[in-house]
Scaffold this motif. Sequence first.
Motif, short mmCIF file in Angstrom:
data_model
loop_
_atom_site.label_atom_id
_atom_site.label_comp_id
_atom_site.label_asym_id
_atom_site.label_seq_id
_atom_site.Cartn_x
_atom_site.Cartn_y
_atom_site.Cartn_z
N LEU A 221 0.82 -1.21 0.00
CA LEU A 221 0.00 0.00 0.00
C LEU A 221 0.85 1.26 0.00
N LEU A 222 2.01 1.20 0.66
CA LEU A 222 2.88 2.38 0.74
C LEU A 222 3.42 2.78 -0.63
N GLU A 223 3.45 1.83 -1.57
CA GLU A 223 3.93 2.15 -2.90
C GLU A 223 3.04 3.18 -3.60
N GLN A 224 1.82 3.34 -3.10
CA GLN A 224 0.89 4.30 -3.67
C GLN A 224 1.13 5.72 -3.15
N LEU A 225 1.97 5.87 -2.14
CA LEU A 225 2.12 7.15 -1.45
C LEU A 225 3.50 7.76 -1.69
N ASP A 226 3.53 9.10 -1.70
CA ASP A 226 4.81 9.82 -1.67
C ASP A 226 5.16 10.07 -0.22
N PRO A 227 6.28 9.57 0.27
CA PRO A 227 6.59 9.75 1.69
C PRO A 227 7.08 11.16 2.00
N GLY A 228 6.74 11.63 3.19
CA GLY A 228 7.41 12.81 3.69
C GLY A 228 8.81 12.40 4.13
N VAL A 229 9.75 13.30 4.01
CA VAL A 229 11.13 13.03 4.40
C VAL A 229 11.60 14.13 5.35
N VAL A 230 12.21 13.73 6.46
CA VAL A 230 12.77 14.71 7.39
C VAL A 230 14.15 14.21 7.83
N LEU A 231 15.12 15.10 7.84
CA LEU A 231 16.45 14.84 8.37
C LEU A 231 16.62 15.69 9.62
N PHE A 232 17.13 15.08 10.69
CA PHE A 232 17.24 15.81 11.95
C PHE A 232 18.48 15.34 12.71
N ASP A 233 18.93 16.16 13.67
CA ASP A 233 20.11 15.78 14.45
C ASP A 233 19.68 15.06 15.73
N ASP A 234 20.66 14.69 16.55
CA ASP A 234 20.37 13.91 17.76
C ASP A 234 19.58 14.69 18.80
N ALA A 235 19.52 16.02 18.65
CA ALA A 235 18.73 16.85 19.57
C ALA A 235 17.33 17.10 19.00
N PHE A 236 16.98 16.39 17.91
CA PHE A 236 15.67 16.48 17.26
C PHE A 236 15.42 17.83 16.60
N ASN A 237 16.49 18.54 16.25
CA ASN A 237 16.35 19.76 15.47
C ASN A 237 16.26 19.40 14.00
N VAL A 238 15.26 19.94 13.29
CA VAL A 238 15.03 19.61 11.89
C VAL A 238 16.05 20.32 11.02
N LEU A 239 16.69 19.57 10.12
CA LEU A 239 17.69 20.11 9.22
C LEU A 239 17.16 20.25 7.80
N PHE A 240 16.47 19.24 7.31
CA PHE A 240 15.92 19.26 5.95
C PHE A 240 14.58 18.53 5.93
#
Length: 235
Positions: free
Chosen positions: A9-28
């Motif tokens: 089923l996941l093949e039907q979806l475009d995933p969100g992507v998030v990159l973050f550091d060990d302190a949970f700060n979002v980078l991209f």
Amino acid sequence: MESDNLLKLLEQLDPGVVLFDDAFNVLFINQALLLIFPKISREEVFRTNLLALHEEKLRNQIRDIFRVMKDASRPVPHTIRHLGRDRDERFLFLKLMPLLDSSLQQTINGCLVYDITPFITTAQRTLLKIPVSTASGIRLIDPSEILYIRAENVYSRIFTARGDFFCDLPLGVIEEGLPTKEFIRIHRSYLIHLGKVKKIDRDAQSLAVVMEGDQARLPVSRSRSKDFLQRIGLR
């Protein structure tokens, strides 16, 4: 059934992507992540710690997932329920992975985010399917298959005639989404399918049930016994 395979089923979806550091700060992030969380602005995503975007009781679970991810040798899948603003409920399938730099050191973390809400709930947020872990991957269990569900800390274990399965969702979350006509909480740790009760053990001191195709004797707590007996037609 093939439709029970979540990965298909996941093949039907475009995933969100998030990159973050060990302190949970979002980078991209990617654009699809903003579509999954339309009430959160791009500026807020980068301004706010990633944990702060989730309700408080979910933050420890996310920290636990993160610790497992850091120790794993392969991407770690996980399912969570996200309650957003205005109590907007979404069920998210996460695939977490540490990312390596040129020296093969883990410097940032990646996460694929899939909104699986349309696959497992109705518009009224009744659960149509429950995601569970199996040896062959993540599968979706139909509520009609369930004998009972046992709490395992903040997670759950679902028992069916086919066997038992680990589920990332807490027992309380599953209980909220299942039809109350068919399921009842008999104990803080147990939720049962009323139509699958095979036997009731009752004496002056205790009350318990045995389910179809299972030998376990499940306790009914004193505080829930009256409601259970009424629902089963014995009072």
